[in-house]
Enzyme design. Sequence first.
Site, PDB file in Angstrom:
ATOM      1  N   CYS A 128       0.813  -1.228   0.000  1.00  0.00           N
ATOM      2  CA  CYS A 128       0.000   0.000   0.000  1.00  0.00           C
ATOM      3  C   CYS A 128       0.850   1.284   0.000  1.00  0.00           C
ATOM      4  CB  CYS A 128      -0.948   0.008   1.194  1.00  0.00           C
ATOM      5  SG  CYS A 128      -0.219  -0.589   2.720  1.00  0.00           S
ATOM      6  N   HIS A 241      -3.022   6.202   4.626  1.00  0.00           N
ATOM      7  CA  HIS A 241      -1.603   6.407   4.904  1.00  0.00           C
ATOM      8  C   HIS A 241      -1.136   7.756   4.345  1.00  0.00           C
ATOM      9  CE1 HIS A 241      -1.497   2.315   6.057  1.00  0.00           C
ATOM     10  NE2 HIS A 241      -0.804   1.773   5.075  1.00  0.00           N
TER      11      HIS A 241
HETATM   12  N1  LIG Z   1      -4.726  -3.592   4.934  1.00  0.00           N
HETATM   13  C1  LIG Z   1      -4.090  -2.958   3.973  1.00  0.00           C
HETATM   14  O1  LIG Z   1      -4.055  -1.709   3.917  1.00  0.00           O
HETATM   15  C2  LIG Z   1      -3.359  -3.732   2.897  1.00  0.00           C
HETATM   16  C3  LIG Z   1      -2.834  -3.022   1.813  1.00  0.00           C
HETATM   17  C4  LIG Z   1      -2.149  -3.716   0.789  1.00  0.00           C
HETATM   18  C5  LIG Z   1      -2.025  -5.079   0.887  1.00  0.00           C
HETATM   19  N2  LIG Z   1      -2.538  -5.750   1.961  1.00  0.00           N
HETATM   20  C6  LIG Z   1      -2.349  -7.199   1.992  1.00  0.00           C
HETATM   21  O2  LIG Z   1      -3.621  -7.802   1.771  1.00  0.00           O
HETATM   22  C7  LIG Z   1      -3.702  -9.029   2.490  1.00  0.00           C
HETATM   23  C8  LIG Z   1      -4.930  -9.015   3.386  1.00  0.00           C
HETATM   24  O3  LIG Z   1      -4.830  -7.922   4.279  1.00  0.00           O
HETATM   25  P1  LIG Z   1      -6.059  -7.439   5.180  1.00  0.00           P
HETATM   26  O4  LIG Z   1      -5.577  -6.170   5.782  1.00  0.00           O
HETATM   27  O5  LIG Z   1      -7.338  -7.462   4.426  1.00  0.00           O
HETATM   28  O6  LIG Z   1      -6.068  -8.604   6.318  1.00  0.00           O
HETATM   29  P2  LIG Z   1      -7.291  -9.136   7.197  1.00  0.00           P
HETATM   30  O7  LIG Z   1      -8.252  -8.049   7.488  1.00  0.00           O
HETATM   31  O8  LIG Z   1      -6.645  -9.856   8.323  1.00  0.00           O
HETATM   32  O9  LIG Z   1      -8.025 -10.211   6.234  1.00  0.00           O
HETATM   33  C9  LIG Z   1      -7.423 -11.437   5.877  1.00  0.00           C
HETATM   34  C10 LIG Z   1      -8.360 -12.256   4.991  1.00  0.00           C
HETATM   35  O10 LIG Z   1      -7.705 -13.493   4.675  1.00  0.00           O
HETATM   36  C11 LIG Z   1      -8.539 -14.577   5.084  1.00  0.00           C
HETATM   37  N3  LIG Z   1      -7.736 -15.701   5.531  1.00  0.00           N
HETATM   38  C12 LIG Z   1      -6.864 -15.753   6.563  1.00  0.00           C
HETATM   39  N4  LIG Z   1      -6.348 -17.003   6.692  1.00  0.00           N
HETATM   40  C13 LIG Z   1      -6.942 -17.761   5.730  1.00  0.00           C
HETATM   41  C14 LIG Z   1      -6.862 -19.124   5.356  1.00  0.00           C
HETATM   42  N5  LIG Z   1      -6.064 -19.992   6.005  1.00  0.00           N
HETATM   43  N6  LIG Z   1      -7.611 -19.553   4.300  1.00  0.00           N
HETATM   44  C15 LIG Z   1      -8.428 -18.702   3.664  1.00  0.00           C
HETATM   45  N7  LIG Z   1      -8.562 -17.392   3.970  1.00  0.00           N
HETATM   46  C16 LIG Z   1      -7.816 -16.932   4.986  1.00  0.00           C
HETATM   47  C17 LIG Z   1      -9.366 -14.017   6.236  1.00  0.00           C
HETATM   48  O11 LIG Z   1     -10.522 -14.820   6.408  1.00  0.00           O
HETATM   49  P3  LIG Z   1     -11.249 -14.971   7.858  1.00  0.00           P
HETATM   50  O12 LIG Z   1     -12.254 -13.855   7.937  1.00  0.00           O
HETATM   51  O13 LIG Z   1     -11.889 -16.300   7.733  1.00  0.00           O
HETATM   52  O14 LIG Z   1     -10.183 -14.884   8.904  1.00  0.00           O
HETATM   53  C18 LIG Z   1      -9.683 -12.623   5.699  1.00  0.00           C
HETATM   54  O15 LIG Z   1     -10.713 -12.699   4.746  1.00  0.00           O
HETATM   55  C19 LIG Z   1      -2.373  -9.155   3.258  1.00  0.00           C
HETATM   56  O16 LIG Z   1      -1.480  -9.949   2.512  1.00  0.00           O
HETATM   57  C20 LIG Z   1      -1.890  -7.739   3.340  1.00  0.00           C
HETATM   58  O17 LIG Z   1      -0.484  -7.664   3.464  1.00  0.00           O
HETATM   59  C21 LIG Z   1      -3.222  -5.108   2.957  1.00  0.00           C
END
Ligand SMILES: NC(=O)c1ccc[n+]([C@@H]2O[C@H](COP(=O)([O-])OP(=O)(O)OC[C@H]3O[C@@H](n4cnc5c(N)ncnc54)[C@H](OP(=O)(O)O)[C@@H]3O)[C@@H](O)[C@H]2O)c1
Length: 338
Positions: A128, A241
């Site tokens: 991001c 951010h």
């Molecule tokens: N947040 C940001 O600003 C941002 C920006 C750029 C990139 N990212 C990247 O995007 C990704 C997700 O980030 P997020 O912030 O959205 O995280 P998050 O809110 O923790 O969401 C994670 C997602 O992954 C699912 N998940 C976790 N373990 C799993 C498994 N074993 N099998 C299937 N699904 C699973 C979760 O499902 P459950 O609901 O079932 O737990 C949830 O839907 C990360 O790699 C992060 O680095 C995030």
Amino acid sequence: MGLTLAVVGATGAVGRIMVQLLEQRAFPAERVRFLASRRSAGSTVAFRGEQHVVEELTPDSFHGVDLVVSSTPDEVAGQYLPLAVKAGAVVVDESAYFRMDPSVPLVVPEVNPQAIERHQGIIASPNCSTIQLVVALKPLHDRARVKRVLVATYQAASGAGKRAAEELFAQAHQALRGEAVRAEEFPHQLAFNLIPQVGSFRDAGFTSEELKMMRETQKIFDDPTIQVCATCVRVPVANAHAEAVFVETERPVSVGEARQWFERAPGVRLFDDVEAGQYPMPIQVSGTDEVWVGRIRKDPTHPHGLAFWCVADNLRKGAATNAVQIAELVARKLVQAG
Ligand SMILES: NC(=O)c1ccc[n+]([C@@H]2O[C@H](COP(=O)([O-])OP(=O)(O)OC[C@H]3O[C@@H](n4cnc5c(N)ncnc54)[C@H](OP(=O)(O)O)[C@@H]3O)[C@@H](O)[C@H]2O)c1
């Protein structure tokens, strides 16, 4: 037959916004499936006026799927997304797992859409903090070549996921009530504090987040000579951010030129009128899809130096919007190919 799209991680902080964007932008998919871990399997997601049941992600989830947009922890991406490619799908991945793999294009549509052509099944969406930096640097790089960038970030809690975003509010309540503050998602108390650590410590005292900004910027511009030095700081802001950026270009750039270029740059919103008290702030930028740029000024310490401030919604342009934009470009090609 229309396209079948799978949204992996549909219940996460980024995934939920992806689902909204797919609906708002009328994504050209006939069928959409929603996947997450066993924890959320059976819950529902509202999409196109109906409730859809979230399925558990398993190795067999990708049968009949043409396109995947995925937003999960890195290890989940590494385990499952190659199976999606094997099943014949094209994947757009938000995680860091494949970003630096030389066979995987790392794409920001306003900067390097041509890189999509080289994909071998997986296309990665950058970090991001990197996305908003490269969208802002692009007009400067095109006209004056960026040689060196010093950047300090001010990163919101939502950048660490939905549980982390909730923890900031919980900590604020605990601190205001005089209770002990619990930190599980962040390495220290974030409420009423700053944490100069985003990710884990790696080479030469830099964190994983700082190294991502440095390496991903070079890969996206396809230019290993651009030098980037980043300091990433988590701040007690809910969403969006901010970055303080110092750029050295090959030729000097005036404030007037920079303004004109930012004004015309795709994905950039110039918001720079200090006399009227106008500069981008997370509260106003949250919920938008552009990279807002302001506080443009000459760096008095270097004749080729320029300083500016930029803010973007990390869950939207920093993640979900960028991934959906890439998926739209891929979907167009898939539809054309019939
Ligand atoms: N947040 C940001 O600003 C941002 C920006 C750029 C990139 N990212 C990247 O995007 C990704 C997700 O980030 P997020 O912030 O959205 O995280 P998050 O809110 O923790 O969401 C994670 C997602 O992954 C699912 N998940 C976790 N373990 C799993 C498994 N074993 N099998 C299937 N699904 C699973 C979760 O499902 P459950 O609901 O079932 O737990 C949830 O839907 C990360 O790699 C992060 O680095 C995030």
